[in-house]
Scaffold this motif. Structure first.
Motif, PDB file in Angstrom:
ATOM      1  N   GLU A   1       0.694  -1.290   0.014  1.00 29.76           N
ATOM      2  CA  GLU A   1      -0.077   0.073   0.081  1.00 29.76           C
ATOM      3  C   GLU A   1       0.753   1.160   0.119  1.00 29.76           C
ATOM      4  O   GLU A   1       0.550   2.285  -0.662  1.00 29.76           O
ATOM      5  CB  GLU A   1      -0.906   0.253   1.190  1.00 29.76           C
ATOM      6  N   THR A   2       1.940   1.165   0.783  1.00 29.47           N
ATOM      7  CA  THR A   2       2.793   2.342   0.944  1.00 29.47           C
ATOM      8  C   THR A   2       3.372   2.823  -0.532  1.00 29.47           C
ATOM      9  O   THR A   2       3.366   3.797  -0.939  1.00 29.47           O
ATOM     10  CB  THR A   2       3.910   2.189   1.997  1.00 29.47           C
TER      11      THR A   2
ATOM     12  N   LYS B   1       2.491   1.503  -3.403  1.00 25.59           N
ATOM     13  CA  LYS B   1       1.655   1.971  -4.539  1.00 25.59           C
ATOM     14  C   LYS B   1       1.378   3.356  -4.267  1.00 25.59           C
ATOM     15  O   LYS B   1       1.289   4.102  -5.254  1.00 25.59           O
ATOM     16  CB  LYS B   1       0.436   1.235  -4.225  1.00 25.59           C
ATOM     17  N   SER B   2       1.230   3.912  -3.101  1.00 23.51           N
ATOM     18  CA  SER B   2       0.910   5.439  -2.971  1.00 23.51           C
ATOM     19  C   SER B   2       1.990   6.443  -3.340  1.00 23.51           C
ATOM     20  O   SER B   2       1.521   7.326  -4.019  1.00 23.51           O
ATOM     21  CB  SER B   2       0.696   5.690  -1.495  1.00 23.51           C
TER      22      SER B   2
ATOM     23  N   GLU C   1       2.031   6.189  -7.554  1.00 21.35           N
ATOM     24  CA  GLU C   1       0.934   7.002  -7.893  1.00 21.35           C
ATOM     25  C   GLU C   1       0.713   8.458  -7.741  1.00 21.35           C
ATOM     26  O   GLU C   1      -0.189   9.052  -7.848  1.00 21.35           O
ATOM     27  CB  GLU C   1      -0.526   6.346  -7.493  1.00 21.35           C
ATOM     28  N   SER C   2       2.084   9.050  -7.239  1.00 21.27           N
ATOM     29  CA  SER C   2       2.136  10.395  -6.808  1.00 21.27           C
ATOM     30  C   SER C   2       2.151  11.295  -8.164  1.00 21.27           C
ATOM     31  O   SER C   2       2.148  10.714  -9.392  1.00 21.27           O
ATOM     32  CB  SER C   2       3.378  10.748  -6.180  1.00 21.27           C
TER      33      SER C   2
ATOM     34  N   ILE D   1       1.021   6.227   4.152  1.00 24.22           N
ATOM     35  CA  ILE D   1       0.438   6.437   2.815  1.00 24.22           C
ATOM     36  C   ILE D   1       0.692   8.032   2.596  1.00 24.22           C
ATOM     37  O   ILE D   1       0.196   8.744   3.433  1.00 24.22           O
ATOM     38  CB  ILE D   1      -0.951   5.974   2.980  1.00 24.22           C
TER      39      ILE D   1
ATOM     40  N   LYS E   1      -0.084  11.381   0.174  1.00 24.80           N
ATOM     41  CA  LYS E   1      -0.949  12.087  -0.624  1.00 24.80           C
ATOM     42  C   LYS E   1      -0.427  12.296  -2.018  1.00 24.80           C
ATOM     43  O   LYS E   1       0.944  12.258  -2.110  1.00 24.80           O
ATOM     44  CB  LYS E   1      -1.308  13.395   0.080  1.00 24.80           C
ATOM     45  N   LYS E   2      -0.991  12.392  -3.026  1.00 25.90           N
ATOM     46  CA  LYS E   2      -0.605  12.726  -4.218  1.00 25.90           C
ATOM     47  C   LYS E   2       0.465  13.604  -4.607  1.00 25.90           C
ATOM     48  O   LYS E   2       1.087  13.571  -5.504  1.00 25.90           O
ATOM     49  CB  LYS E   2      -1.671  12.632  -5.514  1.00 25.90           C
TER      50      LYS E   2
ATOM     51  N   LYS F   1      -3.396   7.068  10.273  1.00 26.94           N
ATOM     52  CA  LYS F   1      -4.449   6.795   9.389  1.00 26.94           C
ATOM     53  C   LYS F   1      -6.039   6.834   9.956  1.00 26.94           C
ATOM     54  O   LYS F   1      -6.086   6.485  11.170  1.00 26.94           O
ATOM     55  CB  LYS F   1      -4.315   5.414   8.922  1.00 26.94           C
TER      56      LYS F   1
END
Length: 467
Positions: free
Chosen positions: A111-112, A114-115, A118-119, A188, A190-191, A216
Motif C-alpha cells: 500500500e505504501t 503504491k501510494s 501513484e504520486s 501512505i 498524498k498525491k 490513518k
C-alpha cells in the motif's frame, strides 16, 4: 571542516540582516525571558505557598509554569512559519529517490509503495527503492508483486535483519539523485506530497525537510486517537515553531526529504553512531537531524507535505513506541549539549532559538521523569495534602487546552477535539512512568515494535488483491 559546512556555519551563527520578523521575535524573546524570571521569583509566593509547600508541589507548579511560557513562545513562533512557495515546477522539478525500508511489514508495504508510485510527481523524475531488511514474513512477496506492475520500483533484499539505519544506508548509497525522500513502510502519501516536500530545497541552506505526519483514519480507538493528537501537536505546533529558523530537531522516518550533498559528509558517522559504547539502533531520524544541525544545515518543516501512518491500537503498543521515542530524545539531547552551548551567540537569533528549544525540551523530559520518584517521596513522607488532587486536575485541564486547540485547528471537528482534550489525562494516568523508565533504560536500543511474525509462504493466491 568542509567548504559546505564552513559556509553554512558562518551563515547560521553570524549577525544577519534584521527584518521585522527578527525584531518581533526578539521582542517576544524578551517577554519569554521576563515570564520565566517571574515564574522563578513569584511562583512560590503566588502558587506554591497558597496551594502546597511540599517539594512535590513546588516542582510540579514550576514545571507547569515553565511549560506554559514555552508553549506561548511556540505559539508566537508558529505565526512566523512561512508557507513555502512553489519554486520547482514542470521541467525544473529535481530528480529524487524515495527510500522505503521494510521489516516484517506484510501487505502494508505494498500500500505504501503504491501510494508513492501513484504520486503526481512526473514518473521520469523519481524512482523508488524498497529495502527488505531480512523480513521473515511475506514482505518480500508484496514488494515483488508491486514491482511487476511498476518497473520503476527497485527492490533490495537483505538476507539478514540489520536494522532500519543499515537498510536506509543501503538505499542512500545506491541512489544517485541530488535529493532523496524516506518513507516508512506503513505510511501512505498524498498525491502531491513529493511535489510539496521538495520545494524548500530552493533555499540552498536547507539540508533536510520534515513532512507532516498523522495517523490513518481506518482504525480509531482511544489509543490511536491519543497518539494522533501527539503527532499533530508535534508536527503542526512544535516543528512549525522550530522551522522558523531551520532548527527542526527530528526528521521523522515516516516522511522526510534530504539534500544528498548535506548527508554524505555525515553518513558514515550516522551509520556507526554509538551510545555508551553500544551501537545505536533506534532514533535514526533524530540522530541524522542532530548531525545535520551540527554541520550547519537548516532543517525545516513542510506542513503541506503529508503522510498518514499506522499507529498502535493498544496500550502495550503505545508504550513500546513511546519508550523508543523517549530514549532517542534523551540520547540526542545529551549529544546536542556541547554543540548548543558552544555555539550560543547572543546576536544570532537562530542560535538563541536553538538553545531555547534544546533547553525546554530537556526540561520537559526531565521533569516528567521526576513524577514517579516524587510521588513515592510524597506518599512516604506524608507531604501530600488534600489540595493535591484538585490542583493536579486543574493544571492538567489547563495544559490540555493547548493540544486541543492545535488539534481542532487541524481537524475542525469538535467531537475529535474532545479526544485531544483528554490527552493530558491519558498522559498523566497512563504514560507518566515512561520518561522515568526511559531514563533508567536509556542505553536500551531494542526496537520493541515490529516483532517477528509467523513466516508466511510466498506462494500466495491471486485473489489477494491490493493493486
Amino acid at each position: 571542516m568542509t567548504k559546505l559546512k564552513k559556509e553554512s556555519k558562518e551563515f547560521i551563527f553570524s549577525a544577519e540582516k534584521r527584518s521585522l520578523r527578527e525584531y518581533l521575535l526578539w521582542l517576544f524573546l524578551m517577554v519569554f525571558t521576563g515570564l520565566s524570571l517571574w515564574t522563578v521569583a513569584a511562583g512560590k509566593d503566588i502558587l506554591v505557598q497558597k496551594i502546597s509547600g511540599s517539594l512535590y508541589g513546588k516542582i510540579f507548579v514550576y514545571s507547569f509554569l515553565f511549560s506554559v511560557c514555552y508553549f506561548l513562545f511556540l505559539l508566537v513562533s508558529t505565526f512566523f512559519c512561512r508557507r513555502w512557495k512553489i519554486v520547482y515546477d514542470g521541467d525544473e522539478l529535481p530528480e529524487c529517490t524515495v527510500l522505503v525500508p521494510a521489516y516484517n511489514e506484510g501487505r502494508h508495504v505494498a500500500e505504501t509503495v503504491k501510494s508513492i508510485l501513484e504520486s503526481d510527481y512526473p514518473a521520469e523524475k523519481f524512482r523508488v527503492i524498497a529495502i527488505n531488511d531480512g523480513s521473515v514474513d511475506d514482505t518480500l512477496y508484496w514488494l515483488k508483486k508491486v514491482q511487476k506492475k511498476f518497473p520503476q520500483l527497485t527492490v533490495i533484499d537483505l538476507k539478514e535483519n540489520q536494522g532500519k539505519k543499515h537498510a536506509l544506508y543501503q538505499g542512500i548509497t545506491v541512489s544517485k539523485s541530488d535529493f532523496f525522500v524516506t518513507v516508512d513502510s506503513d505510511s501512505i502519501l498524498k498525491k502531491d506530497t513529493l511535489y510539496k516536500i521538495l520545494q524548500p530545497f530552493a533555499d540552498e541552506k536547507v539540508g533536510a525537510v520534515a513532512g507532516f505526519i498523522a495517523g490513518k483514519s481506518d482504525v480509531r480507538n482511544c489509543h490511536v486517537r491519543m497518539l494522533d493528537v501527539m503527532l499533530v501537536f508535534g508536527c503542526e505546533f512544535l516543528r512549525r515553531a522550530q522551522s522558523v529558523y531551520g532548527n527542526v530537531f527530528c526528521t521523522p522516518g515516516a516522511l522526510s526529504a534530504y539534500r544528498r550533498s548535506a548527508v554524505m559528509p555525515i553518513l558514515d558517522q550516522w551509520l556507526n553512531q554509538t551510545f555508551c559504547g553500544r551501537e545505536a539502533r533506534i532514533g535514526e531520524d533524530r540522530a541524522i537531524a542532530t548531525l545535520l544541525l551540527r554541520s550547519g544545515c537548516k532543517i525545516v518543516h513542510q506542513y503541506e507535505a503529508q503522510a498518514f501512518t499506522c499507529l498502535p491500537s493498544n496500550y502495550r503498543g503505545v508504550c513500546k513506541m513511546l519508550l523508543r521515542w523517549t530514549r532517542s530524545d534523551i540520547r540526542e539531547n545529551i549529544l546536542m549539549t556541547p554543540f548548543v552551548l558552544k555555539n550560543l551567540t547572543v546576536f544570532s537569533m537562530r542560535s538563541v532559538n536553538l538553545f531555547i528549544h534544546w533547553l525546554m525540551l530537556s526540561v520537559n523530559m526531565l521533569l516528567p521523569a521526576a513524577v514517579v520518584p516524587l510521588s513515592i517521596y510524597g506518599l512516604y513522607s506524608g507531604e501530600y495534602s488534600f489540595f493535591h488532587l484538585p490542583v493536579l486536575f486543574l493544571l492538567t485541564v489547563l495544559w490540555s487546552v493547548i493540544p486541543a486547540a492545535v488539534y481542532f485547528r487541524q481537524c475542525r471537528s469538535l467531537p475529535l477535539t474532545v479526544w485531544a482534550f483528554l490527552s493530558g489525562f491519558y498522559n498523566l494516568t497512563g504514560l507518566a512512568w515512561i520518561p522515568f523508565y526511559s531514563m533508567l533504560t536509556v542505553n536500551n536500543s531494542k526496537w520493541l515494535t515490529r516483532e517477528v511474525k509467523k513466516n508466511v509462504s510466498a506462494d500466495r493466491q491471486p485473489n489477494e488483491k491490493i493493486l
